[in-house]
Design an enzyme around this catalytic site. Structure first.
Site, mmCIF file in Angstrom:
data_model
loop_
_atom_site.group_PDB
_atom_site.id
_atom_site.type_symbol
_atom_site.label_atom_id
_atom_site.label_comp_id
_atom_site.label_asym_id
_atom_site.label_seq_id
_atom_site.Cartn_x
_atom_site.Cartn_y
_atom_site.Cartn_z
ATOM 1 N N GLU A 1079 0.720 -1.096 0.039
ATOM 2 C CA GLU A 1079 0.163 -0.256 -0.037
ATOM 3 C C GLU A 1079 0.822 1.166 0.111
ATOM 4 O OE1 GLU A 1079 -3.004 -0.010 -0.532
ATOM 5 O OE2 GLU A 1079 -3.862 -2.003 -0.062
ATOM 6 N N ARG A 1083 0.607 3.872 -3.138
ATOM 7 C CA ARG A 1083 0.237 5.051 -2.919
ATOM 8 C C ARG A 1083 1.061 5.984 -2.764
ATOM 9 N NH1 ARG A 1083 -5.577 4.031 -0.430
ATOM 10 N NH2 ARG A 1083 -5.718 1.825 -0.311
ATOM 11 N N ASP A 1211 -4.861 -10.253 -7.421
ATOM 12 C CA ASP A 1211 -5.523 -9.499 -8.473
ATOM 13 C C ASP A 1211 -4.328 -8.833 -9.678
ATOM 14 O OD1 ASP A 1211 -4.850 -7.819 -6.494
ATOM 15 O OD2 ASP A 1211 -6.413 -6.306 -6.596
ATOM 16 N N GLU A 1351 -11.935 -0.658 -10.171
ATOM 17 C CA GLU A 1351 -11.453 -1.690 -11.234
ATOM 18 C C GLU A 1351 -12.350 -1.712 -12.275
ATOM 19 O OE1 GLU A 1351 -9.339 -2.175 -7.515
ATOM 20 O OE2 GLU A 1351 -11.484 -2.104 -7.727
ATOM 21 N N THR A 1435 -0.621 0.368 -10.119
ATOM 22 C CA THR A 1435 -2.060 -0.195 -9.479
ATOM 23 C C THR A 1435 -2.721 0.831 -9.002
ATOM 24 O OG1 THR A 1435 -0.358 -2.058 -8.921
ATOM 25 C CG2 THR A 1435 -2.513 -1.855 -7.868
#
Length: 1448
Positions: A1079, A1083, A1211, A1351, A1435
């Site tokens: 993360e 981010r 994913d 998504e 991502t």
């Protein structure tokens, strides 16, 4: 009494113990069946006790069946108690009686059968009994267990080791034979005899398994013939059994005699149990235990009461446990879906279990008052009930239920401590309560000898006003004594009604005002630091002469002396230290002692009334004890804090020079001033010694001259002895509620006071307090017009006209853009040199240039650079893509088109085709020669680009505002303005408005924190209420960093600049926080790199390197596979425990892009080497089917045998391979044989074959979906997280031959249709978290929440960009409108707890701003906005510029 008969059970030979609740332990039990209650008396019970072999003095008890042992145990002393016992058991078939403190004739060994002289057989109790036998009215009958059912361990002595027996709650109900077998016994009728339980169950047999609640409930195993003590235990065991296995069930029948349940999916699973004859015991009669259905994640039996009971100890030990963490823990351990609302209700239920029901606490205040008076004699506790005082002689009518209004408490220790040792200045203040019924706490606080606060008394009132303050002060005066006789003075801020109460009722008492609150009112009229310093100077000086000088200075600050006049209306003794009395020995100017007490009881202010009062009492009891014990071990003469102040004054005294005058008088020179000290009277003309009782520096200098110690001159109120007298009395402890005297008086809770107007959601700000602490406020400041120079308005509202200057020109002039570009528009120089750049086949003629090429168009960014040209403007536009140029007066349009070559213009921002055309006056057309072929042409103009670059470089702010891109070489990329669809323009603006709404809400309520949280109104879950920030990612400002590129792309430069300043000045990575490497990388690192690529601001690159250095130790493993968690402060990395020490594939496999980009930008290869090693390790273990499981061991580098999914935790892993291929395509031209790049492509193609093996289609609507795989088993389940796959397939289809590419593109479109129907299939038109596909059915919603995920929109964006099909734009617009309808609230956007009902959750995720809204905006933007051949998205949807690189 009554004509009915009941069974009477007598427990004897044991005792009551508390482990942890009160229970009956040991001994044995006898009983009498069908005894007529009309014959039952106290004497009869005594005779039975003697018959059992016990002394007649033994005590006899019974328990009210409606209450627990702690609350319901009652002693039997007379026949009236017998009547109460019978009435309380009117709905029960059995009455339980307990005999204690008796001396038994014999004490046989527990667990052995013995025979007395009369031939009676006795069976001993091997355990404990808690509470009444009856669980509820319908579950009535005999004992819970018989001898044959007992299955626990039997110790050597029934009373020797209570804690070693794990079956203490259920056991202990075995019974003995009747000892009343004598013929002359007249206690019972002929047919009334005692029975033994053993062998009485003819239905179940003697070898049936027995369920032990304490042991077996942890992992219930249900079997046919298994027995349960009662129906409640069976229901609980059934629930635990099904929840632990993921089965949902419903009852066919559920009562006190029979219970039947079956699977909700009708798969054949069912169970049936019933009550045995003449017993409360339940036995399973039928059980079909095989389930043919899949596991359920939404189980109706998992309710808030169930969660509260199961996690009671956890909730009790962690009262401040964050709701999100509770949800994760419960969901992980129970393996079911637990909603946030369930957790809220469970926490509330657990709190009620700990503290008792809120309303039920008010009647207990009667008992609480009596217990305080009993345990703390001399204490004052007064309760006001409407218009009556508790403790007076007023008689309350029976039918009248009084209502609580106020209560005041003053312990005797508080009263004595204040009288004996505290200084006589009392601070008065109030604070609001946060509980359900609201109210306020009023307090009177003094100062002890060590300058700590000393609570005198406190009261709970309905609201803070003149009436309540008058009530409080009058009671304080009545119980302390006369204020004037005791020399008491008061200090307070200007509380509601308090000042007027003093003036009207106690005018002779000195009342000081808190200077801080006084200044708050003062600065409304007189602003500025100069006024503030003058006020504080006047208040703090000690002598009257100095005060007069300070007031004259204040008067001189304005012509009319308004500030001086405003302050002069107050008595100097209320605010000026120079006028304070010396009696109180304190020079306090602010009411900090009261504020300290308010903070001291902060945790109690949201508790129910009785819990709050008890919390405060215990806190004060411990405080008094700690103060007393602490001072006993202190060896000084005066209190330690005073000694510390005195030591500092001693150091200051060295700058003073004392001259003795005789009779203990001294003249002390200190700098340019001198003071007179009188040691005999303990005074100094500076008045500090007089007011405080502590020698000032002048006095200490004289004391040293007199050869004495300053400690001897300190006032006695600061001595150790006085301090000990203050805390000599103690606040006595109070026993638990079970020991309280029960009055059973009713008392209704107070009326909830609601002030007029709408509820206030934010704190009332001071006059000069800025609304945004991170931005300089212009409130209350003069504005001066930049146009006319006058005060009172700005340029926008200026009515003065400026000849020859348009409004646009004025704005440009005021912004400093006058000299950005000067273009002469002479009639004779209207023609410019022209050249068009065309990729592919193109032509141009008669002022129009049209480029046509085989490749798909990339489009234009559409950013204009405007310059003044004598009232006209010229527009320079950078263009790449398909378009045409038209002639216009004073305007130049650039064109360009590209073919299939992916490397065109990449990395060379300055080499952009530019064409400037013009038309001279007189309709002289400029002709452009055609340009054909596949070559590259770079445009040139008569206006030299270098000159324009130098002018534009003057201000970085100008580059930011104009949106002009700069390469590292300083080249300028001028972007072309495209013809835009007006519908898309409107939709893009709507998305931009949504971004502004979300950003402004975050900036207002949660600025600098990770995410904005909305606390939901418990009464109306559809209406979120107050907002606050939460640090979900350790306080790294996730939303700020995540939103940087979105703000920049949308042109929100003002917001971008504020975010940039926060990053530069406040973003700190030195956090003792276990951060997610994944993360934080996508981010924070990704967001900073993207902001750098877009803006060129080096601060983002510096910060990116800082966070990367802190994350890098996560890759220090034996295999190079990184850990998923790292402490940012110390660099200690590990994996979460629930993964079994493994790393998560989705985390480890999607962190390459950011670190490679960082290495390219700072020319340091260490980051790239670390992450590319992961790809090498994946190569080694890459399976032949291309499907990696979700867990990889970081030490061995081997994959575990775990689930394979494109959803959660798996994913984005395949996208790593695609990025590897993309990196291969971006290497320089000579690099055509890279083994790694070839391996990346092989991995990608193998993974695509594996993906095809997981593709299935539903039987009704033929929805295409992706299965999950565990071992060789496929699960027909697809997460919304897997909806990134259509976009991935569309991107990956390039590079295949046309047939294969068409196949993957078609698959992408099919999956996108499924994902879009995830949204369309719900009432709110928002998708749930996951869906199942069953044979003969279409999609079924599994997890019903929506957290604003991006998504699906991401895939729609890629499909529209790559196919040009506007259908995907329409789908995206429908999804955006659904977000607007369901997720938009007054202050931001929130997800939904249930997409079927629309109930909202309480979080605005940072990725909603970073991904969802960004993809929405780009979906309706021209293709040249962030073109896909120049940028790659990570991502978290952060675009990173593609940089060509050479392979060494």
């Amino acid at each position: 009494m009554c004509d009915e008969s009941k069974t009477i059970e007598i427990f004897h030979g044991g005792s009551f113990v508390r482990i942890p609740k009160k229970v009956w332990a040991g001994g044995k039990v006898s009983w009498i069946n069908n005894y007529p209650l009309e014959k039952l008396s106290f004497c009869m019970l005594k005779e039975w006790v003697v018959k059992l072999g016990y002394d007649s003095s033994s005590e006899i008890f019974y328990c009210d069946p409606e209450l627990s042992f702690d609350d319901g145990l009652r002693k039997i002393c007379c026949d009236s108690h017998i009547k109460d016992m019978v009435l309380s058991h009117k709905d029960n078939l059995t009455i339980l009686v307990y005999v204690v403190n008796g001396t038994a004739a014999t004490h046989p060994i527990a667990g052995h059968v013995t025979q007395n002289e009369a031939g009676m057989v006795n069976k001993h109790v091997n355990g404990m009994v808690a509470g009444s036998v009856d669980e509820n009215a319908e579950d009535c009958g005999g004992s819970d267990k018989d001898d044959s059912d007992y299955n626990g361990d039997i110790g050597e002595d029934s009373d020797s080791d209570l804690s070693s027996n794990p079956n203490w709650f259920d056991e202990g109900l075995e019974e003995s034979h009747d000892i009343f077998e004598d013929e002359d016994n007249d206690v019972v009728d002929e047919d009334d005899d005692l029975h033994s339980v053993h062998g009485s169950d003819e239905e179940g047999g003697n070898d049936c398994p027995v369920f032990n609640e304490e042991v077996d409930m942890k992992n219930p195993q249900l079997k046919v013939e298994m027995k349960f003590p009662n129906a409640a235990v069976f229901r609980k065991a059934l629930k635990e059994y099904c929840v632990s296995r993921g089965y949902d069930y419903k009852f066919n029948r559920n009562d006190g005699d029979k219970i039947s349940a079956r699977c909700v999916k009708e798969c054949g699973w069912r169970i049936y149990a019933s009550r045995l004859r003449d017993e409360r015991t339940f036995q399973i009669k039928t059980f079909y235990g095989k389930h043919n259905c899949s596991r359920e994640y939404k189980i109706h039996q998992v309710t808030a009461p169930y969660l509260a009971e199961k996690y009671f100890e956890d909730l009790k030990d962690n009262p401040n446990w964050e709701t999100e963490k509770i949800v994760r823990k419960m969901s992980r351990e129970l393996k079911v879906d637990v909603s946030i609302s369930q957790v809220y209700r469970a926490k509330r239920k657990a709190r009620e279990m700990m503290e008792g029901n809120i309303k039920l606490q008010y009647p207990k205040l009667w008992d609480y008052c009596e217990m305080i008076k009993e345990t703390n004699p001399g204490s004052i506790i007064l309760m006001k009930l409407e218009s009556q005082y508790y403790g007076t002689e007023v008689t309350v009518p029976r039918d009248f239920v009084p209502r609580f209004q106020r209560i005041l408490i003053m312990f005797d220790a508080q009263k004595k401590g204040f009288i004996n040792g505290c200084r006589k200045l009392i601070g008065m203040d109030g604070c609001h309560l946060k509980g359900h019924f609201g109210g306020h706490v009023l307090s009177a606080i003094a100062r002890d000898g060590n300058d700590n606060f000393f609570p005198i008394c406190y009261a709970v009132v309905e609201q803070e006003n003149k009436e309540t303050w008058s009530w409080f002060l009058n009671l304080l005066h009545e119980n302390l004594g006369s204020f004037t006789e005791l020399g008491i003075e008061f200090l307070s801020d200007q509380q509601k009604g308090l000042d007027s109460t003093f003036q009207e009722e106690y005018p002779e008492v000195e009342h000081r005002f808190c200077l801080r609150h006084l200044y708050t009112n003062f600065k409304v009229h007189f602003k500025g630091e100069e006024y503030k310093e003058a006020l504080y100077r006047a208040a703090s000086v000690g002598s009257i002469k100095e005060w007069e000088k300070a007031m004259l200075h204040l008067k001189s600050l304005d012509k009319d002396g308004a500030a001086h006049a405003w302050l002069s209306r107050l008595k100097p003794s209320t605010w000026a230290r120079s006028h304070f009395s010396s009696k109180t020995k304190t020079n306090l100017l602010v009411n900090n002692i009261s504020e300290s007490f308010n903070a001291y009881i902060l945790k109690a202010r949201d508790l129910p009334i009785l819990s709050m009062l008890e919390w405060i009492r215990r806190k004060l009891m411990k405080r008094f004890y700690a103060k007393s014990v602490g001072m006993k071990s202190y060896n000084g003469l005066i209190c330690p804090d005073i000694q510390e102040k005195l030591e500092k004054l001693k150091q200051d005294s060295f700058s003073c020079f004392s001259t003795p005058a005789g009779r203990m008088k001294y003249e002390v020179e200190c700098g340019t001033t001198s003071h007179v000290v009188n040691l005999a009277e303990k005074t100094c003309t500076c008045r500090r010694w007089d007011i405080t009782g502590i020698p000032c520096k002048h006095a200490i200098s004289a004391i040293y001259m007199n050869r004495e110690r300053p400690e001897n001159y300190v006032d006695s109120c600061y001595s150790k002895e006085t301090y000990m007298d203050t805390y000599d009395a103690i606040i006595n402890p109070i026993p638990g509620q079970h020991e309280w005297v029960t009055s059973n008086k009713p008392l209704a809770p107070p009326i909830i006071y609601k002030p007029p107007g709408r509820p206030k959601k934010v704190r009332r700000r001071a006059v000069d307090e800025p609304q945004n602490p991170y931005k300089l406020s212009r409130k209350n400041k003069e504005s001066r017009c930049g146009n006319c120079g006058r005060v009172g308005h700005n340029v926008r509202r200026c009515n003065a006209s400026v000849i020859g200057e348009t409004p646009w020109q004025r704005r440009m002039r005021l912004k400093g853009f006058r000299n950005v570009a000067q273009v002469s528009q002479d009639e004779n120089s209207a023609s410019f040199s022209k050249q068009s750049a065309v990729r592919g086949r193109g032509e141009s003629s008669k002022g129009k240039s049209t480029g046509r090429a085989r490749g798909r168009p990339i489009g234009a960014v559409g950013i204009e650079l405007q310059a003044l040209t004598g009232g006209q403007k010229t527009t320079f536009i950078a263009a790449r893509g398909r378009g045409r140029t038209t002639n216009s007066i004073g305007r130049g349009i650039a064109t360009g088109n590209r073919g299939r070559d992916r490397n065109f213009g990449s990395g060379n921002v300055g080499q952009v085709a530019v064409q400037i055309t013009g038309r001279a006056r007189g309709n002289v057309k400029a002709k452009v020669p055609p340009n054909r072929g596949r070559g590259r042409t770079i445009a040139t103009t008569s206006i030299e680009v270098k000159e324009l670059k130098s002018k534009l470089r003057d201000s970085n702010a100008e580059r930011m505002i104009l949106g002009i891109e700069h390469s590292k070489e300083g080249d300028i990329s001028l972007k072309k303005k495209e013809i835009d669809d007006p519908i898309n323009t409107e939709r893009r603006q709507k998305v931009k408005d949504a971004m502004l709404h979300a950003w402004n809400s975050y900036e207002k309520y949660a600025w600098g924190q990770d995410e904005l949280q909305c606390r939901t109104n418990e009464l109306n879950l559809r209406q979120p209420q107050t907002k606050n920030g939460v640090d979900s990612f350790g306080g790294l400002g996730a939303t700020v960093v995540d939103s940087l590129d979105t703000l920049f792309i949308m042109g929100l430069q003002e917001q971008f600049q504020r975010a940039r300043e926060w990053v530069a000045n406040s973003l700190d990575f030195d956090k003792d926080y276990n951060a997610s490497v994944f993360e934080t990388t996508i981010r924070v690192l990704g967001g900073l790199l993207s902001a750098f690529d877009l803006s060129g601001d080096d601060i983002f690159l510096q910060k990116a390197r800082g966070i990367a250095d802190r994350l890098l130790p996560a890759w220090d493993t034996a295999s190079g596979i990184p850990y998923n968690i790292i402490n940012l402060a110390v660099g200690r990395a590990h994996n979460p425990g629930w993964t079994g020490g493994n790393s998560i594939l989705a985390d480890s496999g999607t962190e390459q892009l950011e670190f490679i980009a960082l290495s390219q930008r700072i020319k340091d290869p260490k980051y790239q080497q670390k992450v590319e090693n992961v790809i090498t390790e994946v190569h080694k273990i890459f399976p032949s089917d291309g499907l990696l499981p979700i867990f990889i061991n970081p030490q061995s580098g081997t994959a575990s045998h775990s689930k394979i999914t494109f959803g959660a935790m798996g994913d984005r892993s395949v996208l790593m391979v695609l990025c590897g291929c993309d990196r291969a395509s971006q290497t320089s031209d000579h690099d055509e044989t890279s083994i790694t790049d070839t391996g990346d492509r092989d991995m990608w193609e193998t993974s695509m074959k594996g993906l095809e093996s997981l593709i299935r289609r539903s039987t009704l609507s033929s929805f295409t979906y992706i299965c999950e795989k565990t071992g060789n088993l496929l699960s027909d389940k697809m997460d919304e997280l897997a909806c990134f796959v259509p976009g991935m397939l569309a991107l990956g289809s390039f590079g295949y031959d046309p047939g294969e590419a068409e196949k993957f593109l078609a698959l992408a479109e099919e999956l996108a249709w499924t994902c879009y129907n995830f949204y369309e299939s719900t009432p709110t038109k928002l998708a749930g978290e996951s869906y199942s596909f069953h044979t003969g059915k279409d999609m079924t919603l599994n997890m019903s929440w929506n957290i604003l995920r991006p998504e699906t929109v991401e895939s729609l964006f890629y499909l529209w960009r790559l196919t040009g099909n506007k259908t995907y734009q329409e789908w995206g617009w429908n999804i955006f409108q659904a977000f607007e309808r369901n997720s938009r609230i007054e202050t931001g956007y929130v997800g939904l707890k249930d997409v079927n009902t629309g109930i909202k959750d309480n979080m605005m995720q940072s990725f909603f701003l970073a991904e969802t809204l960004k993809y929405m905006y780009l979906l309706f933007s021209p293709p040249s906005v962030i073109p896909l051949d120049e940028w790659v998205f990570n991502t978290e949807a952060h675009p990173l510029r593609i940089v060509t690189r050479s392979v060494d």
